[in-house]
Scaffold this motif. Sequence first.
Motif, PDB file in Angstrom:
ATOM      1  N   TYR A 181       1.026  -1.078   0.032  1.00  0.00           N
ATOM      2  CA  TYR A 181      -0.228  -0.139  -0.351  1.00  0.00           C
ATOM      3  C   TYR A 181       0.491   1.268   0.166  1.00  0.00           C
ATOM      4  CZ  TYR A 181      -4.227  -3.347   0.541  1.00  0.00           C
ATOM      5  OH  TYR A 181      -5.516  -3.624   0.545  1.00  0.00           O
ATOM      6  N   LYS A 182       1.179   1.926  -1.168  1.00  0.00           N
ATOM      7  CA  LYS A 182       1.770   2.562  -1.430  1.00  0.00           C
ATOM      8  C   LYS A 182       1.583   3.379  -2.254  1.00  0.00           C
ATOM      9  CE  LYS A 182       5.801  -0.023  -3.357  1.00  0.00           C
ATOM     10  NZ  LYS A 182       7.185  -0.539  -3.288  1.00  0.00           N
ATOM     11  N   GLN A 212      -0.253  10.419   3.723  1.00  0.00           N
ATOM     12  CA  GLN A 212       0.561   9.347   4.581  1.00  0.00           C
ATOM     13  C   GLN A 212       1.837   9.194   4.958  1.00  0.00           C
ATOM     14  OE1 GLN A 212       3.020   9.446   0.497  1.00  0.00           O
ATOM     15  NE2 GLN A 212       3.850   7.033   0.454  1.00  0.00           N
ATOM     16  N   CYS A 253      -1.292   5.116   0.481  1.00  0.00           N
ATOM     17  CA  CYS A 253      -1.451   5.448  -0.494  1.00  0.00           C
ATOM     18  C   CYS A 253      -1.565   6.281  -1.095  1.00  0.00           C
ATOM     19  CB  CYS A 253      -2.567   4.517  -1.246  1.00  0.00           C
ATOM     20  SG  CYS A 253      -2.472   2.526  -1.227  1.00  0.00           S
ATOM     21  N   PRO A 302      -3.749  -0.521  -4.488  1.00  0.00           N
ATOM     22  CA  PRO A 302      -2.969   0.806  -4.937  1.00  0.00           C
ATOM     23  C   PRO A 302      -2.955   1.373  -6.353  1.00  0.00           C
ATOM     24  CG  PRO A 302      -1.943  -0.901  -3.758  1.00  0.00           C
ATOM     25  CD  PRO A 302      -2.871  -2.092  -4.395  1.00  0.00           C
TER      26      PRO A 302
END
Length: 413
Positions: free
Chosen positions: A204-205, A392, A336, A303
């Motif tokens: 998850y990025k 984030q 994300c 993502p």
Amino acid sequence: MKKRILVISQCFYPEQFRINDISQQWVKRGYDVTVVTAIPNYPQGKFYDGYGLRKKRTEEYNGMKIIRLPIVPRGNNPIMLCLNYLSFIISGFFWSKFTKLDVDYVFNFETSPITQSLLGVWYSKRKKKPYYLYIQDLWPENVESVAGVKNKFVLNLIGKMVDYIYKYSTKVLATSESMVEAIKSRGVPQSKLEYLPQYAEDFYKPVDINNVDEEIKMQIPSTNREGKENFNLIFTGNIGYAQGLDILPKVAQILKGENLSKNIVFNIIGDGRFKSNLVKMVDELGVTSMFNFIDRQPAIKIPQYMGLSDVAVLTLTDNKVFAMTIPAKLQSYIACGIPIIASAQGETKNIINSANCGICVETGDEVAFAQSVKKLMVLDKGELNKLGSDGQEYSKKNFDRELLLNQMDLYFQ
């Protein structure tokens, strides 16, 4: 010699829950991990392809040994759901009494129902092993507020079961501060309680739009057929009654008649017991063109879908239990780097406001939600990206995986 962990979770791979990643990380850290779970059937209510009462009852996955107990699938009605819960307890009772498995620690990932935790208590008492209970759903509050059970006798009975489970837990870990306080109010000593939030898996990025699969780009188009730019909102995960998604067709109906600069699309990715009702509601309110329903996807692909979207949607129904809950998708969204628009209260609202990562309106307020959509639509890409990057950063400081796993290691020591 490797330390041995028995993980108990009614839901596990290929069902998409965070305990999958926690268990894999323990394997990487040198633990020997055995998982006792059920035959996968969540959320669609039927056994996954390739699994059944006589198929793949034991399995090895990423260095873990998986034991699947026989159950009745959840189905799509309350009776089947009750049979599903009951069958896991019965299977678990006999397994806990006769298994020869020996471990050092017992770890229970407790999503509903908490009845699954009885298996952990029975095993740990018989083998005299420490038992760690990781609370995701709060009982009996969940039964009363979410399931609508008001019978005092039934609630007291469930309450006694919950107290029994807490009594025989070495540590009770809860995913929010509010949950810690609620459990403490039942007489559980502070020394036994710990706040341990969930984390988002490392996939998850933020994803560069240029790295998104072409097939996914076709599912989340940036423009409509007339060439008008789309403003894509995305919801991912279980489409259940608890998620409060019935607000979205009402929001769409409010926005439909307005002369907006962009074409609004609610992209709903997932499956669950409420999905057919939601599709029907969208059709009845005449907002079909504003919704894009996509089947459940592997978590690792999510993502990419977010990378093509402008804003992520998080909604919950209005009750005191959800005010105390931090839904797992919140950690996924902010990791994300995508702005969030939410209809929620309590812990969720506090995090969104603290992280400055979006807008949170009161639960069920479709007018305020529609106004918030319009506010976010007029922001330029840089302003939207700032909301996402703030979220984030908050995620890195508060929900870091290595930090939380190190904390778990300390509990075991």
